[in-house]
Enzyme design. Sequence first.
Site, PDB file in Angstrom:
ATOM      1  N   ARG A 121     -24.582   4.680  17.762  1.00  0.00           N
ATOM      2  CA  ARG A 121     -25.344   3.537  18.308  1.00  0.00           C
ATOM      3  C   ARG A 121     -26.854   3.652  18.080  1.00  0.00           C
ATOM      4  NH1 ARG A 121     -21.690   3.252  23.089  1.00  0.00           N
ATOM      5  NH2 ARG A 121     -20.033   1.867  22.396  1.00  0.00           N
ATOM      6  N   LYS A 143     -36.015  -4.285   7.878  1.00  0.00           N
ATOM      7  CA  LYS A 143     -34.829  -5.020   7.408  1.00  0.00           C
ATOM      8  C   LYS A 143     -33.892  -4.007   6.758  1.00  0.00           C
ATOM      9  CE  LYS A 143     -36.374  -9.767   6.678  1.00  0.00           C
ATOM     10  NZ  LYS A 143     -36.662 -10.853   5.708  1.00  0.00           N
ATOM     11  N   GLU A 185     -44.158  -7.999  -6.043  1.00  0.00           N
ATOM     12  CA  GLU A 185     -44.269  -8.071  -4.574  1.00  0.00           C
ATOM     13  C   GLU A 185     -45.723  -7.862  -4.122  1.00  0.00           C
ATOM     14  OE1 GLU A 185     -41.839  -8.926  -2.459  1.00  0.00           O
ATOM     15  OE2 GLU A 185     -39.940  -8.463  -3.465  1.00  0.00           O
ATOM     16  N   LYS A 227     -48.360  -6.673   5.382  1.00  0.00           N
ATOM     17  CA  LYS A 227     -46.983  -6.755   5.869  1.00  0.00           C
ATOM     18  C   LYS A 227     -46.893  -6.288   7.323  1.00  0.00           C
ATOM     19  CE  LYS A 227     -42.190  -6.297   5.093  1.00  0.00           C
ATOM     20  NZ  LYS A 227     -41.061  -6.101   4.228  1.00  0.00           N
ATOM     21  N   GLU A 237     -38.252 -12.623  12.151  1.00  0.00           N
ATOM     22  CA  GLU A 237     -38.312 -13.853  11.354  1.00  0.00           C
ATOM     23  C   GLU A 237     -37.891 -15.074  12.172  1.00  0.00           C
ATOM     24  OE1 GLU A 237     -37.338 -12.812   7.227  1.00  0.00           O
ATOM     25  OE2 GLU A 237     -36.568 -14.835   7.029  1.00  0.00           O
ATOM     26  N   ARG A 242     -42.991 -14.470   9.442  1.00  0.00           N
ATOM     27  CA  ARG A 242     -42.423 -13.475   8.524  1.00  0.00           C
ATOM     28  C   ARG A 242     -41.753 -14.145   7.323  1.00  0.00           C
ATOM     29  NH1 ARG A 242     -39.330  -7.735   9.686  1.00  0.00           N
ATOM     30  NH2 ARG A 242     -39.065  -7.248   7.478  1.00  0.00           N
ATOM     31  N   ASN A 246     -40.950 -14.343   2.180  1.00  0.00           N
ATOM     32  CA  ASN A 246     -39.826 -14.728   1.305  1.00  0.00           C
ATOM     33  C   ASN A 246     -40.276 -15.620   0.156  1.00  0.00           C
ATOM     34  OD1 ASN A 246     -38.051 -13.321   2.964  1.00  0.00           O
ATOM     35  ND2 ASN A 246     -37.733 -15.084   4.299  1.00  0.00           N
ATOM     36  N   HIS A 249     -38.332 -15.958  -3.086  1.00  0.00           N
ATOM     37  CA  HIS A 249     -37.032 -15.304  -2.928  1.00  0.00           C
ATOM     38  C   HIS A 249     -35.858 -16.270  -3.002  1.00  0.00           C
ATOM     39  CE1 HIS A 249     -39.501 -11.886  -2.000  1.00  0.00           C
ATOM     40  NE2 HIS A 249     -38.456 -11.105  -1.776  1.00  0.00           N
ATOM     41  N   HIS A 253     -33.422 -15.555  -5.714  1.00  0.00           N
ATOM     42  CA  HIS A 253     -32.053 -15.164  -5.355  1.00  0.00           C
ATOM     43  C   HIS A 253     -31.042 -15.902  -6.242  1.00  0.00           C
ATOM     44  CE1 HIS A 253     -28.778 -13.969  -2.667  1.00  0.00           C
ATOM     45  NE2 HIS A 253     -28.289 -15.164  -2.927  1.00  0.00           N
ATOM     46  N   HIS A 267     -34.636  -7.293  -9.082  1.00  0.00           N
ATOM     47  CA  HIS A 267     -35.117  -8.098  -7.951  1.00  0.00           C
ATOM     48  C   HIS A 267     -36.581  -8.553  -8.112  1.00  0.00           C
ATOM     49  CE1 HIS A 267     -35.474  -9.632  -3.903  1.00  0.00           C
ATOM     50  NE2 HIS A 267     -36.496  -8.823  -3.686  1.00  0.00           N
TER      51      HIS A 267
END
Length: 366
Positions: A121, A143, A185, A227, A237, A242, A246, A249, A253, A267
């Site tokens: 956990r 993330k 980035e 960031k 987000e 935030r 993206n 992206h 994507h 990427h």
Amino acid sequence: MTQITVELGEHSYPILVQPGAMDLAASFLTRFANNSRLFILTDENVGSHFLARLEHAFSGSDVDLVARILPAGETSKSWHQLELVTDWLLEQGIERSDTLVALGGGVIGDLTGFTAAIIKRGCGFVQIPTSLLAQVDSSVGGKTAINSAAGKNLIGSFYQPRFVLIDPLVLTSLPDRELRAGYAEVVKYGLINDAKFFAWCEENSDRLLNHDPDVLSEAIVHSVRTKALIVGEDEKEVSGRRALLNLGHTFGHALEAETGFSDKLVHGEAVAAGMALAFAYSARRGHCDVADADRVALHLKSVGLPYNLATASVEASGKRLVDHMMHDKKMSGGTLPFLLANGIGKTFVANDVELADVAAFLDESS
Ligand code: GLY
């Protein structure tokens, strides 16, 4: 040495950027070694470069490094590897007070973070990112994810590391293509809210891509600072702040999905083309000047990054690319938020974008 804090109340943590930090890792990480051990996850490529160095850095200490070396590449972000890694950690007798160390790029960071989030956990987690992309983006902000048959990063959680140790000098051994992909980035931080930093990128990209350590350090510190601030304002987000990260992206994507998330288009390259498309689409909708969109494309072109469908080697129809976008995890109530721009450094979230219009734009762009 620069220390930046991600301010998240009791989950706040420092990010240390220091050339040569890898060889001093013991002095920074020993405090996380409960039970006098640290569990290291790395991959074959990074492990062959840095594991022995990390072990050497700990040689005078009483901390044991217990390492597992995973196959390199995106396929390691899988249920299968997660199962193997968690079984192995349980066999090793991991306790909740132990710490996992992600030594590698984005794949290792994401898998390690997700493992740390669920094992017993939740145990401790530290990042030592070794690619530019991981140093400026994925190691910061918590993330974590694995991929599933339905798509990339669809299984995961927000789970913050306790510490991020960044050594810009490790990038000297990074292949040029990976450095360039990570640079996309860096450019992103200029495009989202800092036109001055974009101009800095235009001036300094040659030196950066020639592995100049001072320029790399400056880019990393600037990116991580930006960031950290954004994550501190909107960790999960929710507010839209935030989401600015993206930029590029959603288009990117779709390009990655079309090229099978393969080495054909990695990427960062997809993000580069995606950012240029986001600016071109913003110009088409009248949000920003064509001159700004052209300037973005020109800069990406000048550093050898893709800046449209052709240079991303994608020939698919707009409809097909938009179909890929519908699997995006940001899809909500049948609409997809798009990151568009009013100009360089002026990115915003648009919630009124018609996917049919995006498809028409992509058809015209190819
Ligand atoms: N890479 C985007 C984010 O961390 O939010």
